[in-house]
Design an enzyme around this catalytic site. Structure first.
Site, mmCIF file in Angstrom:
data_model
loop_
_atom_site.group_PDB
_atom_site.id
_atom_site.type_symbol
_atom_site.label_atom_id
_atom_site.label_comp_id
_atom_site.label_asym_id
_atom_site.label_seq_id
_atom_site.Cartn_x
_atom_site.Cartn_y
_atom_site.Cartn_z
ATOM 1 N N MET A 135 0.804 -1.221 0.000
ATOM 2 C CA MET A 135 0.000 0.000 0.000
ATOM 3 C C MET A 135 0.843 1.279 0.000
ATOM 4 O O MET A 135 0.386 2.322 0.468
ATOM 5 C CB MET A 135 -0.973 -0.017 1.183
ATOM 6 C CG MET A 135 -1.898 -1.227 1.190
ATOM 7 S SD MET A 135 -2.818 -1.479 -0.356
ATOM 8 C CE MET A 135 -4.124 -0.274 -0.151
ATOM 9 N N ARG A 136 2.043 1.207 -0.509
ATOM 10 C CA ARG A 136 2.885 2.405 -0.641
ATOM 11 C C ARG A 136 3.170 2.643 -2.111
ATOM 12 O O ARG A 136 3.417 1.685 -2.861
ATOM 13 C CB ARG A 136 4.225 2.202 0.070
ATOM 14 C CG ARG A 136 4.097 1.902 1.537
ATOM 15 C CD ARG A 136 3.831 3.151 2.326
ATOM 16 N NE ARG A 136 3.722 2.884 3.751
ATOM 17 C CZ ARG A 136 3.531 3.827 4.669
ATOM 18 N NH1 ARG A 136 3.411 5.088 4.300
ATOM 19 N NH2 ARG A 136 3.429 3.526 5.936
ATOM 20 N N ASN A 157 1.808 -4.830 -10.291
ATOM 21 C CA ASN A 157 0.899 -4.541 -9.180
ATOM 22 C C ASN A 157 -0.473 -5.102 -9.497
ATOM 23 O O ASN A 157 -0.840 -5.216 -10.670
ATOM 24 C CB ASN A 157 0.791 -3.023 -8.996
ATOM 25 C CG ASN A 157 -0.115 -2.638 -7.847
ATOM 26 O OD1 ASN A 157 -0.051 -3.243 -6.776
ATOM 27 N ND2 ASN A 157 -0.973 -1.655 -8.051
ATOM 28 N N HIS A 159 -4.497 -4.273 -8.682
ATOM 29 C CA HIS A 159 -5.344 -3.200 -8.153
ATOM 30 C C HIS A 159 -6.803 -3.653 -8.137
ATOM 31 O O HIS A 159 -7.279 -4.222 -9.116
ATOM 32 C CB HIS A 159 -5.181 -1.933 -9.002
ATOM 33 C CG HIS A 159 -5.975 -0.799 -8.453
ATOM 34 N ND1 HIS A 159 -5.604 -0.125 -7.318
ATOM 35 C CD2 HIS A 159 -7.164 -0.272 -8.837
ATOM 36 C CE1 HIS A 159 -6.512 0.780 -7.034
ATOM 37 N NE2 HIS A 159 -7.469 0.713 -7.938
HETATM 38 C C1 GAR Z 1 -6.138 -6.763 -2.691
HETATM 39 O O1 GAR Z 1 -7.510 -6.571 -2.933
HETATM 40 C C2 GAR Z 1 -5.331 -5.917 -3.665
HETATM 41 O O2 GAR Z 1 -5.922 -5.794 -4.925
HETATM 42 C C3 GAR Z 1 -5.332 -4.578 -2.952
HETATM 43 O O3 GAR Z 1 -5.171 -4.881 -1.597
HETATM 44 C C4 GAR Z 1 -5.724 -6.177 -1.327
HETATM 45 C C5 GAR Z 1 -4.645 -6.983 -0.658
HETATM 46 O O4 GAR Z 1 -5.105 -8.186 -0.189
HETATM 47 N N1 GAR Z 1 -4.258 -3.755 -3.439
HETATM 48 C C6 GAR Z 1 -4.326 -2.423 -3.475
HETATM 49 O O5 GAR Z 1 -5.304 -1.796 -3.131
HETATM 50 C C7 GAR Z 1 -3.079 -1.756 -4.005
HETATM 51 N N2 GAR Z 1 -3.283 -0.345 -4.141
HETATM 52 P P1 GAR Z 1 -4.066 -9.308 0.258
HETATM 53 O O6 GAR Z 1 -3.016 -8.637 1.143
HETATM 54 O O7 GAR Z 1 -4.895 -10.267 1.046
HETATM 55 O O8 GAR Z 1 -3.470 -9.908 -0.970
#
Ligand code: GAR
Length: 267
Positions: A135-136, A157, A159
């Site tokens: 998340m960075r 990545n 998203h």
């Molecule tokens: C996932 O939904 C991913 O798409 C999102 O965080 C979640 C992580 O879940 N990523 C973002 O929002 C990136 N900006 P996880 O840690 O259980 O894989």
């Protein structure tokens, strides 16, 4: 069989995508192996899960770096190769920010954190770095030191939205609150902007009138666990290249955009 690619993973939270990637490697759906898991967050559940699987882990505590920087702004060391102006010009994460102090604090703290990440990664040369719920935002300082071959970016990545709609930190939430009838997820290469890099793959799902925000997240995550390994496998097969697409926009202006070309056969 071709050489397995070496995959580094960065997580900030629960690491369920990381799990899906590790499993896909074990099941040979990805011709690769996860060689390290790093995090900006010492409490990330993903770190524990990786350690249980005997995968090397490390942390660069971003929150601590930012806190120390703000409380003692004179007392920190920038990396030797840090060029503030170069990063400021290239980055488009804060291009609309008018507070110069905010921009410089962002660039400087991230360079310190990203240099620490690069140092931690040194013992583990990797082919691909996958952001799995990391998340960075990464700045050009880090990106340029990982992406060294033109047309062959190495940072992916996932998203939780159908980009370019709903970039940012809460893709499924934003999709739900907008009243969308379809949601989705996107895998893309990282560029200098926020969730703006060339798209590798997307999946979508219907949002029913009775769906809650949790239903949307569940449907989306189920697709993420399929899509991410598929995109990583395309990379492992050396089928992904970034090329410049030239097009004429609505105002008749000729523009260019980086897009992913997917080769049909293993090269
Ligand atoms: C996932 O939904 C991913 O798409 C999102 O965080 C979640 C992580 O879940 N990523 C973002 O929002 C990136 N900006 P996880 O840690 O259980 O894989």
């Amino acid at each position: 069989m071709k050489r397995k690619i070496k995959i580094g993973v960065l997580v900030s939270g629960s690491g369920t995508n990381m799990d899906a990637i590790i499993s896909a490697c074990a099941e040979e759906k990805i011709n690769g192996e996860v060689i390290f898991v790093g995090s900006d967050n010492p409490a990330a559940k993903g770190l524990e899960k990786a350690a249980q699987k005997k995968i090397p882990t490390f942390v660069v505590d971003y929150a601590e770096i930012i806190r120390n920087f703000k409380t003692d702004p004179e007392n920190h060391f920038f990396p030797d190769d840090f060029d503030f102006e170069d990063i400021k010009i290239k980055q488009s994460l804060l291009s609309n920010e008018t507070d110069a102090q905010k921009v410089s604090t962002f660039i400087e703290t991230r360079a310190i954190a990203e240099a620490a990440f690069l140092e931690q990664m040194k013992p583990y040369p990797f082919d691909l770095l996958v952001l799995a719920g990391f998340m960075r935002n990464l700045t050009p300082y880090f990106i340029d030191r990982v992406n060294t071959a033109s047309g062959k970016p190495k940072i992916m990545n996932i998203h939780p939205a159908l980009l370019p709609a709903f970039p940012g930190v809460d893709g499924y939430g934003d999709t739900f609150r907008y009243g969308c009838k379809v949601g989705g997820c996107t895998v893309h290469f990282i560029d200098y902007g926020e969730d703006s890099g060339p798209i590798i793959g997307q999946r979508c799902f219907p949002i029913e009138a009775t769906d809650t925000i949790d239903d949307v997240k569940q449907k989306g995550l189920a697709l993420e666990y399929q899509l991410y390994p598929q995109c990583i496998q395309l990379f492992a097969q050396n089928r992904l290249t970034v090329v410049k697409m030239t097009y004429t926009d609505n105002h008749g202006k000729i523009s260019q955009r980086n897009v992913v070309k997917i080769a049909q056969i293993d090269q």
